[in-house]
Design an enzyme around this catalytic site. Sequence first.
Site, PDB file in Angstrom:
ATOM      1  N   ARG A 275      -1.482  -5.695   3.528  1.00  0.00           N
ATOM      2  CA  ARG A 275      -1.492  -4.548   4.439  1.00  0.00           C
ATOM      3  C   ARG A 275      -0.741  -4.864   5.724  1.00  0.00           C
ATOM      4  O   ARG A 275      -0.070  -3.993   6.305  1.00  0.00           O
ATOM      5  CB  ARG A 275      -2.926  -4.117   4.735  1.00  0.00           C
ATOM      6  CG  ARG A 275      -2.995  -2.877   5.636  1.00  0.00           C
ATOM      7  CD  ARG A 275      -4.414  -2.365   5.813  1.00  0.00           C
ATOM      8  NE  ARG A 275      -4.819  -1.576   4.659  1.00  0.00           N
ATOM      9  CZ  ARG A 275      -5.838  -1.897   3.868  1.00  0.00           C
ATOM     10  NH1 ARG A 275      -6.528  -2.995   4.102  1.00  0.00           N
ATOM     11  NH2 ARG A 275      -6.172  -1.128   2.857  1.00  0.00           N
ATOM     12  N   ALA A 276      -0.828  -6.095   6.203  1.00  0.00           N
ATOM     13  CA  ALA A 276      -0.148  -6.464   7.439  1.00  0.00           C
ATOM     14  C   ALA A 276       1.363  -6.291   7.318  1.00  0.00           C
ATOM     15  O   ALA A 276       2.025  -5.798   8.245  1.00  0.00           O
ATOM     16  CB  ALA A 276      -0.491  -7.910   7.811  1.00  0.00           C
TER      17      ALA A 276
END
Length: 663
Positions: A275-276
């Site tokens: 997700r980062a």
Amino acid sequence: MSTPFPFTAVVGQEDLRLALLLNAVSPAVGGVLVRGEKGTAKSTAVRALSALLPEVAVVPGCRFSCDPAAPDPSCPDGPHEAGNGGMRPSRMVELPVGASEDRLVGALDIERALAEGVKAFEPGLLADAHRGILYVDEVNLLHDHLVDLLLDAAAMGASYVEREGVSVRHASKFLLVGTMNPEEGELRPQLLDRFGLTVEVAASREPDQRVEVVRRRLAYDDDPAGFAARWADEESAVRQRIVAARELLPSVRLGDGALRQIAATCAAFEVDGMRADIVMARTATALAAWAGRTDVLAEDVRQAALLALPHRRRRNPFDAPGLDEDKLDETLEEFSGEGDEDPDPDGPGGGGGESPSSDGPQADGDSGAQPEAGDGGEPQASGAGSGEQSAARASEPFRTKVLSVPGLGDGAAGRRSRARTEHGRTTGARRPQGALTKLHLAATVQAAAPHQRARGRTGRGLVVRRDDLRQATREGREGNLVLFVVDASGSMAARQRMSAVKGAVLSLLLDAYQRRDKVGLVTFRGSAAEVALPPTSSVDAAAARLETLPTGGRTPLAAGLLRAHEVLRVERLRDPARRALVVVVTDGRATGGPEPVALAGRAARLFAADGVASVVVDCESGPVRLGLAGQLAGELEGTAVTLDELRADSIAGLVKDVQRRAA
């Protein structure tokens, strides 16, 4: 309607304003978490943002804000035909910490659903926030079941309301903005990761800037409309820039070089999951659009990292969020230009005239409270050459056995002790007190069945009256107040021993964080006891106080117990429903003053008389054991465990479990 404080009139807080504006440009960035001390314009800036967002087109009369160009086929107010619609301002919907589930997701009229087969649905805040902003102040204090609902809606872009087989679904896509004061406790990791960006805010220490904050606030309070009018041109310019950036966003090019820098940065800082990387890519793209460019530069990647990564690097609640900027620059330099046909000539940190400051949130270097001065009452507990020892470091934390309060409580939702809750396994039924939230279908049918003939039932449907409805009673888990009473006297001062004790308390604090408890810390040594930390939801504050805890002097055990008893008395007045678990960490010795052992016994019996659950962690070591901690547990009417038995995987604990099951 009150006039909001203008967004452009907020003094300083560049990172906060930038993060909010990037989400206004690209809602796909995923929202903002604003961390900081009270009184730093967190709520003011968030509320001001909604006035800058462009208007949205909606289907006339639709309570769920369907887009007329692409109406939701599952809309409860539908079906809608695609066509022209009306315009309305973007909404900012605020979720109160104490909101009910029905207020958040909406309420279904169970009586009409059972009797008439009609889905009579009253929309909740998730419907109101669709295509707008959902703002949660003090998001770290939000109840767990509401957090779960928020996570589901944020992940799926839709809200589902289920009541005994009757379900309603509607679209719910919103910009999630949360504010929190870290002193009041941390967020669950699952919710923390859902926020795309995070910023740390603090009040300026510059006198001139503080003067300007006060001057603008007083001017606004005296004449809100007039103050807003003076900032109208600046507000209009930012609003137009947001619209222009939104239009430019699809044309922004995210090259292979920038993507490699993003991937390398996330790998270098060892963030979990992917997700980062995705959030950084979207943020860098939004930064380029905000600057009026169609290419993502290294400076965009750097700023995106400073906003998207700090909160994803936390490994436990005691880690301060932050990012090593030197390491970030080295990583960007190493991968600069790789894969790009036209790399950025300025390199990492290069100039971008319209890009805001790249100063990101700093890691909090404050290690917490400073070591307390020695007790002045006795020579061996203060001054040079006294019995006080420097603070020992805690040993490595471990997974602890589950300590719980016996009985059934009614406290706030958590994960420690059994309690009557709105969520959990169904244990019975009762008449609803107020609005019906969880229907017990079998009990409702049983209550209505004897009256069908008298009510003139002729068809297949069941004739149900409001008096027939039954609320399901459920049993779940609650959070407790875990009050640590820690012996810091000279008898505990052996460095290896105190290190093990601190490691055990740190392990229990981690357990308290996971179980959503409040924690407090009372220490005693020398001639007195002190409240090192009043009850709070911030377990990292407790860990900081524990880390700097000095030792030495005599053992005023009675004073420690009496101070803890007073803390509980005051806390019961503030929160009567929250039950307490007292954890006394000591070897059981009591010295100093007349009859110290007898006085400690009388103090312990106060807890027993109040029915307070207690555990004594026996820290006695060596071949000769006096068993004083066990005697103290008997006076408390609690249980005693050794440091080894406290471990969840200890052999002694396993033997006790087997013996208990065999009995």
